[in-house]
Scaffold this motif. Structure first.
Motif, PDB file in Angstrom:
ATOM      1  N   LEU A   1       0.807  -1.283   0.111  1.00 25.44           N
ATOM      2  CA  LEU A   1      -0.140  -0.038  -0.099  1.00 25.44           C
ATOM      3  C   LEU A   1       0.911   1.495   0.233  1.00 25.44           C
ATOM      4  O   LEU A   1       1.786   1.206   0.763  1.00 25.44           O
ATOM      5  CB  LEU A   1      -0.756   0.023   1.170  1.00 25.44           C
TER       6      LEU A   1
ATOM      7  N   LYS B   1       1.310   5.636   0.223  1.00 23.51           N
ATOM      8  CA  LYS B   1       0.662   6.931   0.557  1.00 23.51           C
ATOM      9  C   LYS B   1       1.598   8.012  -0.316  1.00 23.51           C
ATOM     10  O   LYS B   1       2.726   7.742  -0.416  1.00 23.51           O
ATOM     11  CB  LYS B   1       0.826   7.221   1.787  1.00 23.51           C
TER      12      LYS B   1
ATOM     13  N   ASN C   1      -7.018   3.107  -4.741  1.00 23.56           N
ATOM     14  CA  ASN C   1      -8.019   2.874  -3.820  1.00 23.56           C
ATOM     15  C   ASN C   1      -9.427   3.902  -4.000  1.00 23.56           C
ATOM     16  O   ASN C   1      -9.249   4.860  -4.490  1.00 23.56           O
ATOM     17  CB  ASN C   1      -7.519   3.140  -2.469  1.00 23.56           C
TER      18      ASN C   1
ATOM     19  N   SER D   1     -11.943   3.220  -1.519  1.00 20.46           N
ATOM     20  CA  SER D   1     -12.498   3.006  -0.195  1.00 20.46           C
ATOM     21  C   SER D   1     -12.190   4.050   0.662  1.00 20.46           C
ATOM     22  O   SER D   1     -10.983   4.658   0.847  1.00 20.46           O
ATOM     23  CB  SER D   1     -12.068   1.602   0.463  1.00 20.46           C
TER      24      SER D   1
ATOM     25  N   ARG E   1     -11.777   3.402   3.779  1.00 19.16           N
ATOM     26  CA  ARG E   1     -11.206   2.664   4.979  1.00 19.16           C
ATOM     27  C   ARG E   1      -9.657   2.451   4.985  1.00 19.16           C
ATOM     28  O   ARG E   1      -9.198   1.722   5.651  1.00 19.16           O
ATOM     29  CB  ARG E   1     -11.938   1.296   5.050  1.00 19.16           C
ATOM     30  N   SER E   2      -9.115   3.000   3.919  1.00 20.63           N
ATOM     31  CA  SER E   2      -7.888   2.928   3.405  1.00 20.63           C
ATOM     32  C   SER E   2      -6.651   3.474   4.411  1.00 20.63           C
ATOM     33  O   SER E   2      -5.623   3.404   4.232  1.00 20.63           O
ATOM     34  CB  SER E   2      -7.468   3.430   2.105  1.00 20.63           C
TER      35      SER E   2
ATOM     36  N   TYR F   1      -3.986   5.292   2.553  1.00 17.35           N
ATOM     37  CA  TYR F   1      -3.254   4.916   1.420  1.00 17.35           C
ATOM     38  C   TYR F   1      -4.089   4.979   0.118  1.00 17.35           C
ATOM     39  O   TYR F   1      -5.181   4.506   0.087  1.00 17.35           O
ATOM     40  CB  TYR F   1      -2.916   3.289   1.786  1.00 17.35           C
ATOM     41  N   GLU F   2      -3.408   5.421  -0.887  1.00 14.95           N
ATOM     42  CA  GLU F   2      -3.779   5.670  -1.945  1.00 14.95           C
ATOM     43  C   GLU F   2      -3.789   4.600  -3.173  1.00 14.95           C
ATOM     44  O   GLU F   2      -4.858   4.616  -4.182  1.00 14.95           O
ATOM     45  CB  GLU F   2      -3.368   6.988  -2.723  1.00 14.95           C
TER      46      GLU F   2
ATOM     47  N   GLY G   1      -2.778   0.547  -4.371  1.00 14.28           N
ATOM     48  CA  GLY G   1      -2.353  -0.805  -3.760  1.00 14.28           C
ATOM     49  C   GLY G   1      -1.997  -1.554  -5.019  1.00 14.28           C
ATOM     50  O   GLY G   1      -2.035  -1.534  -6.170  1.00 14.28           O
TER      51      GLY G   1
END
Length: 97
Positions: A7, A9, A44, A46, A48-49, A52-53, A55
């Motif tokens: 993941l 950022k 991403n 979600s 809920r991450s 983190y942008e 994956g």
């Protein structure tokens, strides 16, 4: 088989175009590094991450292939690009299937 999950950022200055270029660079590794069975990358969507942008999932033939991946020249080029565009944090997890 080994599953490698990463993941990413980025800082606020990283553009969507740069993130899309990062995905293209990451996905191109499948054809450049031996031992990769499958590779997927995406943005991403979600909430809920935890910030983190992007994956990445990479499935390797075995642990040796994973160990060869990290220092591989093509992988290091992509890592340099990610840092250049503002990668601020990375989280990686590896497990055996």
């Amino acid at each position: 088989m080994i599953e490698h999950v990463v993941l990413f950022k980025f800082n606020d200055q990283t553009t969507d175009e740069q993130k899309n270029e990062a995905i293209q660079k990451l996905t191109s590794l499948k054809n450049k590094i031996p031992g990769i069975v499958d590779l997927q990358a995406g943005v991403n969507f979600s909430d809920r991450s935890k910030g983190y942008e992007l994956g990445l999932t990479v499935r390797f033939e075995d642990q040796e292939a994973l160990e060869q991946y990290g220092p591989h020249e093509e992988h290091q080029k992509v890592v340099s690009y990610l840092k250049e565009i503002g990668m601020s944090d990375i989280l990686a997890l590896d497990f055996e299937l």
